[in-house]
Design an enzyme around this catalytic site. Structure first.
Site, short mmCIF file in Angstrom:
data_model
loop_
_atom_site.label_atom_id
_atom_site.label_comp_id
_atom_site.label_asym_id
_atom_site.label_seq_id
_atom_site.Cartn_x
_atom_site.Cartn_y
_atom_site.Cartn_z
N GLN A 7 80.10 -46.35 114.08
CA GLN A 7 80.58 -46.96 115.32
C GLN A 7 81.99 -46.60 115.66
OE1 GLN A 7 79.02 -48.08 118.27
NE2 GLN A 7 76.83 -47.81 117.37
N SER A 8 82.36 -45.71 115.30
CA SER A 8 83.85 -45.00 115.47
C SER A 8 84.22 -45.05 117.02
CB SER A 8 84.29 -43.78 114.71
OG SER A 8 85.40 -43.28 115.23
#
Length: 343
Positions: A75-76
């Site tokens: 979930q960058s």
């Protein structure tokens, strides 16, 4: 200190707002709180990486790259903003996403930032946790180079001396805002991870002789390692700018007491911070960075570290898109359904 001599492409909506947090300040009963809204940078829901990408993508263009590549956790926020910047500028974009927490949650693996990565046209592949992600990028880049592409590699978080210029610029922007408003501030607080935001900020603050203490609330590394990473990057950034030695080791301060069980894993305190900012100020924090920074700020206020009469600015690094990958971490109750007979 002349930032104008470095290539830059305008991607963000800046200057970002500087706003009071009146209800949160009243609730906590401590210092006067303000927020620097780098969640409002505009690129694909905004966030702090946009400032870094203005310099990084300009460098990629100068090198005549065809593709940009970067890496981050599943979930960058950085991966999402890189994909958006690549789409805007016409680069191909390839992402390596590291499975740092081993989640099997479908929302975590497919929603939030991951959904937006793909919506922006990026290609992506997963890597298991614990690998040398920089080497992984080099290996994959070589594959693309064999196919004739010129690949520009961006480190995780956009955190190198080029990317850190974005937060040198932010420090200058913030000082201009507080000067214009006759608004002296006693502390600047933010979440710190890959070191580029804190590294750039401390260079800018020290080079401008601001005397504003900067505190990074760590989201991953232990205190000593985090401070060493930031100091090393700050030194390299200052060298790049032509002001070597402007940052001393004691200027770099991180507090890693709020990491919890690990990177990307929400804590009860970070969930409380998300809900407080949402319910009291209508602001959305992210579950990985800004919420742990805010959790640290809230706890330090409650412990008396920041005192009544002081003015504290919290730098919001953005990332609200990540909330949609972490819905299982919240217990918000449900919507009451009422059936009415038409009779």
């Amino acid at each position: 200190m002349d930032l104008a001599r470095f290539p830059r492409i305008r991607l963000g909506h800046t200057p970002t707002p500087l706003e009071p947090l009146e209800r949160l300040s009243k609730e906590l009963g401590g210092p006067e709180l303000w927020i620097k809204r780098d969640d409002c940078t505009g690129l694909s829901t905004g966030g702090n990486k946009t400032r870094k990408l203005e310099f990084l993508m300009a460098e990629a263009l100068a090198q005549e790259a065809d593709m940009v590549m970067t890496q981050g956790a599943t979930q960058s926020n950085h991966a999402r903003q890189t994909a958006a910047a690549a789409a805007k500028l016409g680069f191909k974009c390839h992402l390596l996403l590291e499975d740092r927490i081993g989640s099997t949650d479908a929302n975590y693996n497919n929603n939030g930032n991951v959904f937006l990565d793909l919506l922006h046209g990026a290609t992506a592949e997963y890597r298991s946790s614990g690998l040398d992600m920089n080497q992984e990028m080099e290996d994959v880049a070589e594959r693309f180079r064999t196919d004739g592409l010129k690949v520009y590699i961006i480190p995780g978080g956009g955190s190198n001396p080029t990317g850190a210029l974005g937060y040198v610029n932010c420090a200058m922007e913030l000082l201009g805002q507080v000067n214009d408003q006759s608004l002296p501030i006693d502390h600047l607080v933010h979440a710190t991870g890959s070191a580029g935001t804190q590294g750039g900020l401390i260079v800018g603050l020290k080079a401008m002789n601001s005397h504003i203490p900067l505190l990074g609330i760590g989201v991953r590394a232990p205190k000593q390692k985090q401070e060493e990473n930031v100091f090393r990057l700050a030194q390299a950034t200052a060298e790049k700018l032509g002001c070597p030695g402007v940052v001393k080791r004691e200027d770099v301060v991180a507090n890693s007491d709020y990491v919890g069980e690990g990177y990307g894993l929400p804590t009860s305190e970070s969930i409380e911070a998300i809900q407080m900012f949402a319910e009291l100020e209508g602001l959305l924090l992210d579950p990985v960075y800004s919420s742990k920074g805010a959790a640290g700020l809230i706890d330090l206020i409650r412990k008396g570290h920041f005192k009544r009469g002081e003015r504290v600015v919290f730098l919001h690094t953005g990332g609200s898109a990540g909330l949609f990958g972490y819905t299982s971490s919240f217990d918000l109750g449900g919507i009451v359904h009422t059936n009415k007979n038409s009779n």
